[in-house]
Design a protein around this motif. Structure first.
Motif, PDB file in Angstrom:
ATOM      1  N   GLY A  38     -50.595 -17.907  -6.026  1.00 23.22           N
ATOM      2  CA  GLY A  38     -50.669 -16.539  -6.525  1.00 23.22           C
ATOM      3  C   GLY A  38     -49.413 -15.763  -6.202  1.00 23.22           C
ATOM      4  O   GLY A  38     -48.476 -16.271  -5.559  1.00 23.22           O
ATOM      5  N   ALA A  39     -49.391 -14.513  -6.632  1.00 24.59           N
ATOM      6  CA  ALA A  39     -48.187 -13.695  -6.483  1.00 24.59           C
ATOM      7  C   ALA A  39     -47.922 -13.297  -5.038  1.00 24.59           C
ATOM      8  O   ALA A  39     -46.781 -13.072  -4.646  1.00 24.59           O
ATOM      9  CB  ALA A  39     -48.302 -12.444  -7.355  1.00 24.59           C
ATOM     10  N   GLY A  40     -48.985 -13.199  -4.211  1.00 25.31           N
ATOM     11  CA  GLY A  40     -48.806 -12.706  -2.848  1.00 25.31           C
ATOM     12  C   GLY A  40     -48.562 -11.205  -2.838  1.00 25.31           C
ATOM     13  O   GLY A  40     -48.402 -10.573  -3.889  1.00 25.31           O
ATOM     14  N   THR A  41     -48.495 -10.625  -1.648  1.00 27.51           N
ATOM     15  CA  THR A  41     -48.224  -9.192  -1.537  1.00 27.51           C
ATOM     16  C   THR A  41     -47.976  -8.839  -0.081  1.00 27.51           C
ATOM     17  O   THR A  41     -47.989  -9.709   0.790  1.00 27.51           O
ATOM     18  CB  THR A  41     -49.393  -8.363  -2.115  1.00 27.51           C
ATOM     19  N   GLY A  42     -47.773  -7.550   0.204  1.00 24.57           N
ATOM     20  CA  GLY A  42     -47.552  -7.079   1.558  1.00 24.57           C
ATOM     21  C   GLY A  42     -48.852  -6.915   2.329  1.00 24.57           C
ATOM     22  O   GLY A  42     -49.951  -6.944   1.755  1.00 24.57           O
ATOM     23  N   ASP A  43     -48.733  -6.694   3.646  1.00 23.60           N
ATOM     24  CA  ASP A  43     -49.936  -6.658   4.479  1.00 23.60           C
ATOM     25  C   ASP A  43     -50.824  -5.462   4.168  1.00 23.60           C
ATOM     26  O   ASP A  43     -52.049  -5.605   4.048  1.00 23.60           O
ATOM     27  CB  ASP A  43     -49.565  -6.710   5.960  1.00 23.60           C
ATOM     28  N   ASN A  44     -50.245  -4.269   4.036  1.00 20.66           N
ATOM     29  CA  ASN A  44     -51.074  -3.101   3.749  1.00 20.66           C
ATOM     30  C   ASN A  44     -51.704  -3.188   2.362  1.00 20.66           C
ATOM     31  O   ASN A  44     -52.831  -2.736   2.156  1.00 20.66           O
ATOM     32  CB  ASN A  44     -50.239  -1.823   3.864  1.00 20.66           C
ATOM     33  N   MET A  45     -50.981  -3.768   1.413  1.00 15.83           N
ATOM     34  CA  MET A  45     -51.510  -3.933   0.056  1.00 15.83           C
ATOM     35  C   MET A  45     -52.662  -4.937   0.051  1.00 15.83           C
ATOM     36  O   MET A  45     -53.685  -4.726  -0.608  1.00 15.83           O
ATOM     37  CB  MET A  45     -50.407  -4.390  -0.898  1.00 15.83           C
ATOM     38  N   ALA A  46     -52.492  -6.026   0.820  1.00 11.16           N
ATOM     39  CA  ALA A  46     -53.571  -7.005   0.910  1.00 11.16           C
ATOM     40  C   ALA A  46     -54.793  -6.414   1.603  1.00 11.16           C
ATOM     41  O   ALA A  46     -55.934  -6.679   1.207  1.00 11.16           O
ATOM     42  CB  ALA A  46     -53.081  -8.244   1.663  1.00 11.16           C
ATOM     43  N   ARG A  48     -45.210  -6.450  -6.916  1.00  9.59           N
ATOM     44  CA  ARG A  48     -44.895  -5.021  -6.854  1.00  9.59           C
ATOM     45  C   ARG A  48     -45.096  -4.453  -5.452  1.00  9.59           C
ATOM     46  O   ARG A  48     -44.311  -3.629  -4.981  1.00  9.59           O
ATOM     47  CB  ARG A  48     -45.784  -4.225  -7.821  1.00  9.59           C
ATOM     48  N   GLY A  49     -46.179  -4.882  -4.789  1.00  5.17           N
ATOM     49  CA  GLY A  49     -46.493  -4.300  -3.489  1.00  5.17           C
ATOM     50  C   GLY A  49     -45.399  -4.525  -2.476  1.00  5.17           C
ATOM     51  O   GLY A  49     -44.898  -3.578  -1.861  1.00  5.17           O
ATOM     52  N   ASP A  50     -45.014  -5.770  -2.271  1.00  6.82           N
ATOM     53  CA  ASP A  50     -43.963  -6.059  -1.299  1.00  6.82           C
ATOM     54  C   ASP A  50     -42.611  -5.526  -1.774  1.00  6.82           C
ATOM     55  O   ASP A  50     -41.815  -5.045  -0.966  1.00  6.82           O
ATOM     56  CB  ASP A  50     -43.886  -7.566  -1.057  1.00  6.82           C
ATOM     57  N   ALA A  51     -42.343  -5.623  -3.072  1.00  2.70           N
ATOM     58  CA  ALA A  51     -41.073  -5.124  -3.599  1.00  2.70           C
ATOM     59  C   ALA A  51     -40.906  -3.635  -3.324  1.00  2.70           C
ATOM     60  O   ALA A  51     -39.789  -3.147  -3.083  1.00  2.70           O
ATOM     61  CB  ALA A  51     -40.980  -5.397  -5.100  1.00  2.70           C
ATOM     62  N   SER A  52     -42.022  -2.898  -3.322  1.00  2.28           N
ATOM     63  CA  SER A  52     -41.928  -1.445  -3.136  1.00  2.28           C
ATOM     64  C   SER A  52     -41.545  -1.060  -1.716  1.00  2.28           C
ATOM     65  O   SER A  52     -41.276   0.110  -1.443  1.00  2.28           O
ATOM     66  CB  SER A  52     -43.250  -0.775  -3.525  1.00  2.28           C
ATOM     67  N   GLY A  53     -41.496  -2.036  -0.807  1.00  2.74           N
ATOM     68  CA  GLY A  53     -41.055  -1.759   0.550  1.00  2.74           C
ATOM     69  C   GLY A  53     -39.604  -2.121   0.805  1.00  2.74           C
ATOM     70  O   GLY A  53     -39.167  -2.104   1.952  1.00  2.74           O
TER      71      GLY A  53
END
Length: 358
Positions: A110-118, A50-55
């Protein structure tokens, strides 16, 4: 408002500038999606979070779903998009060489995510916590329990890496403000901090509007910095103080936009990034922001967030594991509201001037 960092704007650029190549784009993956897919042996189904997708500009955090028609509008034809995984999901196993496989079971992915989310996950932010990151650019982000839609475009309503939301406001100028002031004054960063602490709050009326190479918050791409209020009594200390206060006032404006967009009061401010190491920034931040500021020890919080997400997926628990911040120092100071008032006066006057030129 979509800025250049969104994937949809990149797709539109390909459509406009590479029209011969655009029709061959069949699937769109973000860098971390591609890495996950490749590590897992390039399965038929790719995944994202969700985090990266939202960008991307074509995912709705509020509805937790893709808006594929927006991707199609950007590129000019439909494309395949990855499945959006749960924040704590194990999305596959790494495909290893034969000698590595013989040593034991394959690592899970794992799912991974964006930098700000991480980073937010690494900092252990809770609802109402605000992270102020002072790097080359500045970032003010907060964890929110509900989605954010800001019609001004100044706050982007990202999703976070836990199933909640991460509204964020970004400035183009943060630590570079300190770099520039130090270079002009002929000192290093320690010298800049010493000078700044020698001047009184408000820097004797000297104000720096730090839009050095344009600005994103507020949206002034063609702006330049403005140094106002110099008199015959102005010295290096006042210039240094104005630089630090200008940087902090810019971040305070970003924080105000977050509060307005979320309707959520600030519970705690956590300040990180290279600029947070400056002694004057640490000392003056609580005075300009009007509340205590917590500065954790230096660490790679994006990497720590990735590690925390991996531990969560491995544990199979309902919540991420507890993650204590290292060596937190709390800074307090008497509020100096007049500093923000004189900054706002200059900001608004230049805003009017920019409108008159439009």
């Amino acid at each position: 408002m979509l800025v250049a960092a969104f994937t949809s704007t990149s797709l539109r650029w390909v459509r406009d500038h590479e029209p011969d190549l655009a029709p061959f784009v069949k699937q769109v993956l973000l860098p971390h999606d591609y890495l996950t897919w490749h590590l897992a042996g390039r399965p038929d189904e790719a995944t994202t979070d969700r985090g990266d997708a939202s960008g991307t500009g074509y995912f709705s955090p509020a509805e937790d779903r893709w808006l594929p028609e927006l991707a199609e509008n950007a590129l000019g034809h439909p494309v395949r998009l990855p499945r959006v995984a749960r924040p704590d999901e194990v999305v596959g196993e790494a495909v290893l060489a034969a000698d590595a496989r013989s040593a034991g079971s394959a690592p899970r992915i794992g799912a991974g995510t964006g930098d700000n989310m991480a980073a937010a996950l690494g900092l252990g932010l809770q609802a109402g916590d605000v992270a102020l990151s002072i790097g080359t650019s500045g970032v003010a982000s907060t964890v929110a329990t509900g989605p954010t839609a800001d019609p001004t475009g100044l706050v982007t309503g990202f999703a976070d890496a836990t199933g909640a939301y991460l509204p964020l406001a970004c400035t183009l100028n943060a630590a570079r403000v300190l770099d520039t002031a130090a270079r002009i004054l002929g000192v290093d960063h320690e010298g800049l901090a010493r000078l700044a602490m020698q001047a009184a709050p408000g820097a004797g009326g000297v104000v720096l509007l730090p839009y050095l190479d344009g600005e994103r918050t507020p949206n002034r791409p063609d702006a330049a910095g403005t140094l106002h209020g110099i008199t015959t009594s102005t010295g290096p200390a006042e210039i240094a103080r104005a630089a630090v206060e200008g940087l902090l006032c810019s971040l305070a404006d970003a924080l105000d936009h977050l509060v307005a967009a979320t309707g959520q009061p600030v519970r705690r401010i956590v300040m990180v990034g290279g600029g947070a190491r400056n002694a004057a920034v640490r000392a003056l931040a609580p005075a300009v922001l009007g509340q205590s500021v917590h500065v954790p020890g230096e660490a790679e919080y994006v990497a720590l967030g990735a590690a925390r997400q991996a531990a969560w997926a491995a544990a199979g628990t309902a919540e991420p594991p507890h993650w204590a911040l290292p060596d937190v120092r709390t800074f307090e100071a008497e509020p100096t509201p007049h500093v923000r008032e004189q900054y706002a006066g200059l900001r608004d006057r230049t805003e009017d001037w920019h409108r008159s030129l439009a």
